[in-house]
Scaffold this motif. Structure first.
Motif, PDB file in Angstrom:
ATOM      1  N   LEU A  98      -0.876   6.384  -3.136  1.00 40.60           N
ATOM      2  CA  LEU A  98      -1.088   7.349  -4.209  1.00 40.60           C
ATOM      3  C   LEU A  98      -1.342   6.694  -5.564  1.00 40.60           C
ATOM      4  CD1 LEU A  98      -1.064  10.215  -5.408  1.00 40.60           C
ATOM      5  CD2 LEU A  98       1.426   9.984  -5.612  1.00 40.60           C
ATOM      6  N   THR A  99      -0.494   5.745  -5.948  1.00 40.46           N
ATOM      7  CA  THR A  99      -0.643   5.167  -7.286  1.00 40.46           C
ATOM      8  C   THR A  99      -1.982   4.478  -7.446  1.00 40.46           C
ATOM      9  OG1 THR A  99       1.760   4.938  -7.601  1.00 40.46           O
ATOM     10  CG2 THR A  99       0.335   3.508  -8.919  1.00 40.46           C
ATOM     11  N   LEU A 100      -2.421   3.741  -6.446  1.00 33.91           N
ATOM     12  CA  LEU A 100      -3.708   3.063  -6.544  1.00 33.91           C
ATOM     13  C   LEU A 100      -4.841   4.069  -6.695  1.00 33.91           C
ATOM     14  CD1 LEU A 100      -5.318   0.413  -6.485  1.00 33.91           C
ATOM     15  CD2 LEU A 100      -5.522   0.709  -4.008  1.00 33.91           C
ATOM     16  N   VAL A 101      -4.836   5.113  -5.885  1.00 29.21           N
ATOM     17  CA  VAL A 101      -5.878   6.131  -5.993  1.00 29.21           C
ATOM     18  C   VAL A 101      -5.825   6.794  -7.365  1.00 29.21           C
ATOM     19  CG1 VAL A 101      -6.730   8.326  -5.060  1.00 29.21           C
ATOM     20  CG2 VAL A 101      -5.887   6.548  -3.504  1.00 29.21           C
ATOM     21  N   ASP A 102      -4.629   7.111  -7.814  1.00 27.11           N
ATOM     22  CA  ASP A 102      -4.455   7.867  -9.054  1.00 27.11           C
ATOM     23  C   ASP A 102      -4.933   7.098 -10.284  1.00 27.11           C
ATOM     24  OD1 ASP A 102      -3.753  10.085 -10.494  1.00 27.11           O
ATOM     25  OD2 ASP A 102      -1.598   9.865 -10.244  1.00 27.11           O
ATOM     26  N   VAL A 103      -4.911   5.774 -10.255  1.00 28.53           N
ATOM     27  CA  VAL A 103      -5.252   4.992 -11.453  1.00 28.53           C
ATOM     28  C   VAL A 103      -6.707   4.533 -11.479  1.00 28.53           C
ATOM     29  CG1 VAL A 103      -2.892   4.133 -11.658  1.00 28.53           C
ATOM     30  CG2 VAL A 103      -4.604   2.718 -10.504  1.00 28.53           C
ATOM     31  N   ARG A 158      12.431   5.111 -10.213  1.00 22.41           N
ATOM     32  CA  ARG A 158      11.172   5.720  -9.783  1.00 22.41           C
ATOM     33  C   ARG A 158      10.151   5.648 -10.915  1.00 22.41           C
ATOM     34  NH1 ARG A 158       9.871  11.860  -7.411  1.00 22.41           N
ATOM     35  NH2 ARG A 158       7.820  11.297  -6.572  1.00 22.41           N
ATOM     36  N   MET A 159       8.939   5.255 -10.585  1.00 22.13           N
ATOM     37  CA  MET A 159       7.821   5.274 -11.518  1.00 22.13           C
ATOM     38  C   MET A 159       6.724   6.130 -10.896  1.00 22.13           C
ATOM     39  SD  MET A 159       5.687   2.106 -13.271  1.00 22.13           S
ATOM     40  CE  MET A 159       4.628   1.758 -11.838  1.00 22.13           C
ATOM     41  N   GLU A 160       6.638   7.381 -11.311  1.00 23.05           N
ATOM     42  CA  GLU A 160       5.652   8.287 -10.729  1.00 23.05           C
ATOM     43  C   GLU A 160       4.243   7.838 -11.096  1.00 23.05           C
ATOM     44  OE1 GLU A 160       6.139  12.194  -9.787  1.00 23.05           O
ATOM     45  OE2 GLU A 160       8.088  12.478 -10.757  1.00 23.05           O
ATOM     46  N   SER A 161       3.290   8.182 -10.248  1.00 18.89           N
ATOM     47  CA  SER A 161       1.925   7.691 -10.424  1.00 18.89           C
ATOM     48  C   SER A 161       1.321   8.148 -11.742  1.00 18.89           C
ATOM     49  CB  SER A 161       1.047   8.137  -9.248  1.00 18.89           C
ATOM     50  OG  SER A 161       0.839   9.535  -9.254  1.00 18.89           O
ATOM     51  N   PHE A 162       1.742   9.325 -12.239  1.00 16.97           N
ATOM     52  CA  PHE A 162       1.129   9.825 -13.471  1.00 16.97           C
ATOM     53  C   PHE A 162       1.479   8.997 -14.689  1.00 16.97           C
ATOM     54  CE2 PHE A 162       4.751  12.930 -12.802  1.00 16.97           C
ATOM     55  CZ  PHE A 162       5.604  12.405 -13.760  1.00 16.97           C
ATOM     56  N   PHE A 163       2.520   8.167 -14.621  1.00 17.61           N
ATOM     57  CA  PHE A 163       2.812   7.313 -15.766  1.00 17.61           C
ATOM     58  C   PHE A 163       1.663   6.343 -16.021  1.00 17.61           C
ATOM     59  CE2 PHE A 163       4.347   3.159 -17.280  1.00 17.61           C
ATOM     60  CZ  PHE A 163       4.641   3.532 -18.589  1.00 17.61           C
ATOM     61  N   PRO A 217       0.783  -1.233   0.000  1.00 17.27           N
ATOM     62  CA  PRO A 217       0.000   0.000   0.000  1.00 17.27           C
ATOM     63  C   PRO A 217       0.820   1.290   0.000  1.00 17.27           C
ATOM     64  CG  PRO A 217       0.163  -0.801   2.232  1.00 17.27           C
ATOM     65  CD  PRO A 217       0.910  -1.794   1.359  1.00 17.27           C
ATOM     66  N   LEU A 218       2.125   1.210  -0.291  1.00 15.91           N
ATOM     67  CA  LEU A 218       2.921   2.428  -0.355  1.00 15.91           C
ATOM     68  C   LEU A 218       2.519   3.239  -1.585  1.00 15.91           C
ATOM     69  CD1 LEU A 218       6.418   1.095   0.779  1.00 15.91           C
ATOM     70  CD2 LEU A 218       4.668   2.251   2.136  1.00 15.91           C
ATOM     71  N   ASP A 219       3.074   4.437  -1.695  1.00 17.26           N
ATOM     72  CA  ASP A 219       2.608   5.386  -2.708  1.00 17.26           C
ATOM     73  C   ASP A 219       3.078   5.068  -4.122  1.00 17.26           C
ATOM     74  OD1 ASP A 219       1.086   7.310  -1.161  1.00 17.26           O
ATOM     75  OD2 ASP A 219       2.969   7.846  -0.200  1.00 17.26           O
ATOM     76  N   GLU A 220       4.333   4.667  -4.252  1.00 16.50           N
ATOM     77  CA  GLU A 220       4.909   4.476  -5.583  1.00 16.50           C
ATOM     78  C   GLU A 220       5.709   3.183  -5.628  1.00 16.50           C
ATOM     79  OE1 GLU A 220       5.716   9.055  -7.199  1.00 16.50           O
ATOM     80  OE2 GLU A 220       7.393   7.807  -6.545  1.00 16.50           O
ATOM     81  N   LEU A 221       5.971   2.764  -6.856  1.00 18.66           N
ATOM     82  CA  LEU A 221       6.831   1.611  -7.103  1.00 18.66           C
ATOM     83  C   LEU A 221       8.198   2.071  -7.568  1.00 18.66           C
ATOM     84  CD1 LEU A 221       7.329  -1.471  -7.693  1.00 18.66           C
ATOM     85  CD2 LEU A 221       6.393  -1.021  -9.979  1.00 18.66           C
ATOM     86  N   ASP A 222       9.250   1.526  -6.950  1.00 20.21           N
ATOM     87  CA  ASP A 222      10.602   1.649  -7.499  1.00 20.21           C
ATOM     88  C   ASP A 222      10.807   0.444  -8.410  1.00 20.21           C
ATOM     89  OD1 ASP A 222      10.965   3.925  -6.047  1.00 20.21           O
ATOM     90  OD2 ASP A 222      12.301   3.042  -4.563  1.00 20.21           O
ATOM     91  N   PRO A 223      10.723   0.633  -9.727  1.00 19.99           N
ATOM     92  CA  PRO A 223      10.585  -0.515 -10.628  1.00 19.99           C
ATOM     93  C   PRO A 223      11.860  -1.288 -10.898  1.00 19.99           C
ATOM     94  CG  PRO A 223      10.656   1.519 -11.884  1.00 19.99           C
ATOM     95  CD  PRO A 223      10.649   1.917 -10.442  1.00 19.99           C
ATOM     96  N   ILE A 224      13.011  -0.721 -10.590  1.00 18.91           N
ATOM     97  CA  ILE A 224      14.268  -1.443 -10.828  1.00 18.91           C
ATOM     98  C   ILE A 224      14.518  -2.438  -9.710  1.00 18.91           C
ATOM     99  CG2 ILE A 224      16.768  -1.217 -11.064  1.00 18.91           C
ATOM    100  CD1 ILE A 224      16.291   1.506 -12.383  1.00 18.91           C
ATOM    101  N   ASN A 225      14.352  -1.996  -8.480  1.00 20.59           N
ATOM    102  CA  ASN A 225      14.586  -2.869  -7.333  1.00 20.59           C
ATOM    103  C   ASN A 225      13.314  -3.531  -6.816  1.00 20.59           C
ATOM    104  OD1 ASN A 225      17.449  -2.562  -6.964  1.00 20.59           O
ATOM    105  ND2 ASN A 225      17.049  -0.455  -6.309  1.00 20.59           N
ATOM    106  N   VAL A 260       4.588  15.101  -3.156  1.00 21.59           N
ATOM    107  CA  VAL A 260       3.689  14.223  -3.903  1.00 21.59           C
ATOM    108  C   VAL A 260       3.193  13.056  -3.063  1.00 21.59           C
ATOM    109  CG1 VAL A 260       3.516  12.718  -5.928  1.00 21.59           C
ATOM    110  CG2 VAL A 260       4.828  14.859  -6.067  1.00 21.59           C
ATOM    111  N   LEU A 261       4.082  12.411  -2.335  1.00 27.88           N
ATOM    112  CA  LEU A 261       3.739  11.182  -1.632  1.00 27.88           C
ATOM    113  C   LEU A 261       3.152  11.507  -0.255  1.00 27.88           C
ATOM    114  CD1 LEU A 261       6.837   9.005  -2.584  1.00 27.88           C
ATOM    115  CD2 LEU A 261       4.788   9.553  -3.900  1.00 27.88           C
ATOM    116  N   GLY A 262       1.992  10.961   0.027  1.00 34.78           N
ATOM    117  CA  GLY A 262       1.295  11.297   1.266  1.00 34.78           C
ATOM    118  C   GLY A 262       0.934  10.101   2.110  1.00 34.78           C
ATOM    119  N   ASP A 263       1.557   8.948   1.856  1.00 30.13           N
ATOM    120  CA  ASP A 263       1.251   7.726   2.588  1.00 30.13           C
ATOM    121  C   ASP A 263      -0.241   7.400   2.471  1.00 30.13           C
ATOM    122  OD1 ASP A 263       1.728   5.474   4.127  1.00 30.13           O
ATOM    123  OD2 ASP A 263       1.493   6.533   6.033  1.00 30.13           O
ATOM    124  N   TYR A 264      -0.785   7.587   1.258  1.00 31.55           N
ATOM    125  CA  TYR A 264      -2.194   7.256   1.017  1.00 31.55           C
ATOM    126  C   TYR A 264      -2.365   6.438  -0.264  1.00 31.55           C
ATOM    127  CZ  TYR A 264      -1.624  12.179  -0.698  1.00 31.55           C
ATOM    128  OH  TYR A 264      -1.167  13.358  -1.241  1.00 31.55           O
TER     129      TYR A 264
END
Length: 506
Positions: A124-129, A485-490, A91-99, A118-122
């Motif tokens: 983020l990526t799940l909400v954004d998509v 880093r893979m930002e949620s907007f991708f 449930p973290l905000d973003e994915l680090d896609p390399i590691n 940007v990251l608010g411990d909510y």
């Protein structure tokens, strides 16, 4: 505006539908001229003589099979990134896609605003998509994601976030998903969910209420740029905000107010826009990039169409489309005229073929003189804004400029020096602006060129940015080194617009 669904359009749309199919040779001349210009070869006559033949062989045909394959490639790109986010990061905000790790706020380093804004411990990526899942027609996963958000996401957090980012990524997504779930016309399909009781709207209201302290205790009425979701404005916050950050709240705040029947949120956003408008330079009428929220004095005197200002103009036009308030359109049209007068360089008519291709530069807001020799990646959204205003020829020309940069590097560098014809800032965080403009241009022209551009963007991203668990930020467009880093907007925007670049919406 990244999420809120626009269901009505101004009269300018009729100009687009009446324009008809663009002739291929006009677009070919623009594109090949810009490609040769950026390559340093000049606009040699041979380029123009052979433009139509080269155009016909390279871009004329785009079959139904091509369409389906491109749509599938965009869908697969999104699914690969989303599934890995859910597997390794949620449930973290973003994915680090390399590691293959999750990323949340940098609590140890509060000054790391690149992350903490940007990251608010909510999650983020799940909400954004959320709305992207619906557009991708994945009804079951959309419902699962909605339930996960309702059950697990909370804004009762001792975390400081940027008001602008929380609004466009989180508030906008919650509102969009709510509208999709409750849409009586089912414009995107039947996404009704048994037992849904407006929880996403309640969450949006909760988040927006936590952002309201940003508007308190400023002598200008302009909002503070950051708030703590539990405690309001931090004691050590800065008293400066950028024009885009303060002036790009109206769509989400307006939709929330109308859904709640409470004018508070829309009223604050409109008051902010009017205050910014009143601070324009008395001679040029231009806005700067950074303003002191206590004194109203401009700290950033550059005026342009990129970072710091870009979405202010976008929101004025889209707010008019959504709400029909003539004052929003008046401000946009006046801004548009001033942008043309002070920022635009090059030939008067985009397709004239005489003189340098048009370019919108950054200028000093006080006198309109050129401030620097770079444009930035966020400015790639401006062709889409032009399309929404019915300025088709100008949109084609500006999109062609960014396409020529993409062709050269396989990405859009964060800053490109148009004088040196080379990047000033070399990273590319998988931004969506160029893809959005490509989508809007295809939908308005149906020219197969833009289908090819969409396919080229997908191919470049798969070649250069795809890694073990997702898509990584391109650190340097020259050597294609990457950042983890893979930002949620991708996922929420770039993949969505690439998926939509096709003949029919569904």
């Amino acid at each position: 505006m990244h999420h809120v669904f626009i269901s009505s359009s101004p009269a300018s749309w009729s100009a687009l539908t009446n324009y008809g199919f663009l002739t291929s040779w006009r677009l070919a001349l623009v594109v090949f001229a810009l490609l040769s210009l950026l390559a340093g070869t000049g606009a040699a006559s041979k380029v123009f003589e052979n433009a139509f033949d080269r155009w016909s062989s390279q871009y004329k045909m785009f079959t139904e099979s091509d369409m389906l394959n491109t749509r599938k490639a965009a869908h697969d790109m999104f699914t690969f990134g989303y599934d890995n986010y859910m597997k390794y990061a949620y449930p973290l905000d973003e994915l680090d896609p390399i590691n293959c790790l999750g990323r949340g706020p940098d609590y140890a380093n509060p000054s790391n605003i690149n992350i903490n804004d940007v990251l608010g411990d909510y999650s983020l990526t799940l909400v954004d998509v959320l709305d992207t899942l619906a557009i991708m027609r994945n009804r079951s996963e959309f419902h699962r994601a909605v339930n996960l958000v309702i059950e697990n996401v909370s804004f009762e957090k001792d975390i400081t976030v940027q008001v602008f980012e929380a609004t466009i990524r989180v508030l906008g997504s919650l509102l969009s998903a709510h509208l999709i779930l409750t849409d009586p016309n089912r414009l995107l399909g039947d996404f009704r969910m048994e037992g849904y009781n407006n929880e996403l709207l309640t969450m949006a209201h909760d988040l927006a209420a936590r952002l309201l302290p940003a508007f308190e205790n400023t002598r200008t009425g302009l909002p503070h740029p950051r708030v703590n979701l539990m405690y309001g404005v931090p004691w050590n916050t800065v008293n400066e905000t950028c024009t885009a950050g303060a002036g790009s709240l109206l769509l989400e705040f307006g939709v929330l107010s109308r859904l709640l029947g409470d004018p508070t949120f829309e009223g604050l956003a409109r008051r902010t826009n009017q205050r910014l408008w009143s601070l324009r330079d008395k001679d040029t009428g231009l806005l700067g990039t950074v303003v002191n929220i206590q004194t109203g004095e401009w700290q950033g005197l550059s005026s342009g169409l990129g970072a710091g200002v870009d979405s202010f103009y976008e929101y004025l036009l889209k707010a008019y489309i959504l709400f029909g308030d003539e004052n929003d359109y008046r401000m946009f049209n006046e801004s548009h005229s001033l942008i043309w007068e002070h920022l635009r360089r090059g030939r008067v008519h985009c397709n004239a073929g005489i003189g340098d291709p048009p370019l919108y530069v950054n200028v000093h807001m006080r006198d309109g003189t050129t401030a620097n020799t770079w444009i930035d990646a966020l400015q790639a959204s401006f062709p889409g804004v032009l399309i929404l205003n019915g300025d088709l020829d100008e949109a084609i020309c500006q999109h062609a400029l960014y396409y020529s940069i993409w062709k050269k590097y396989g990405a859009i560098p964060e800053r490109f020096n148009w004088h040196l014809k080379a990047p000033d800032v070399t990273f590319y965080p998988l931004r969506p602006e160029f893809a959005e403009s490509t989508y809007l241009l295809y939908m308005s022209t149906r020219n197969p060129f833009y289908l090819h551009v969409g396919r080229e963007i997908i191919a470049s991203l798969n070649e250069h940015a795809r890694v073990s668990c997702g898509y990584a930020t391109v650190h340097d467009v020259h050597d294609k080194t990457l950042e983890d880093r893979m930002e949620s907007f991708f996922l929420s925007e770039t993949c969505k617009y690439l998926f939509l670049v096709r003949a029919l919406l569904f």
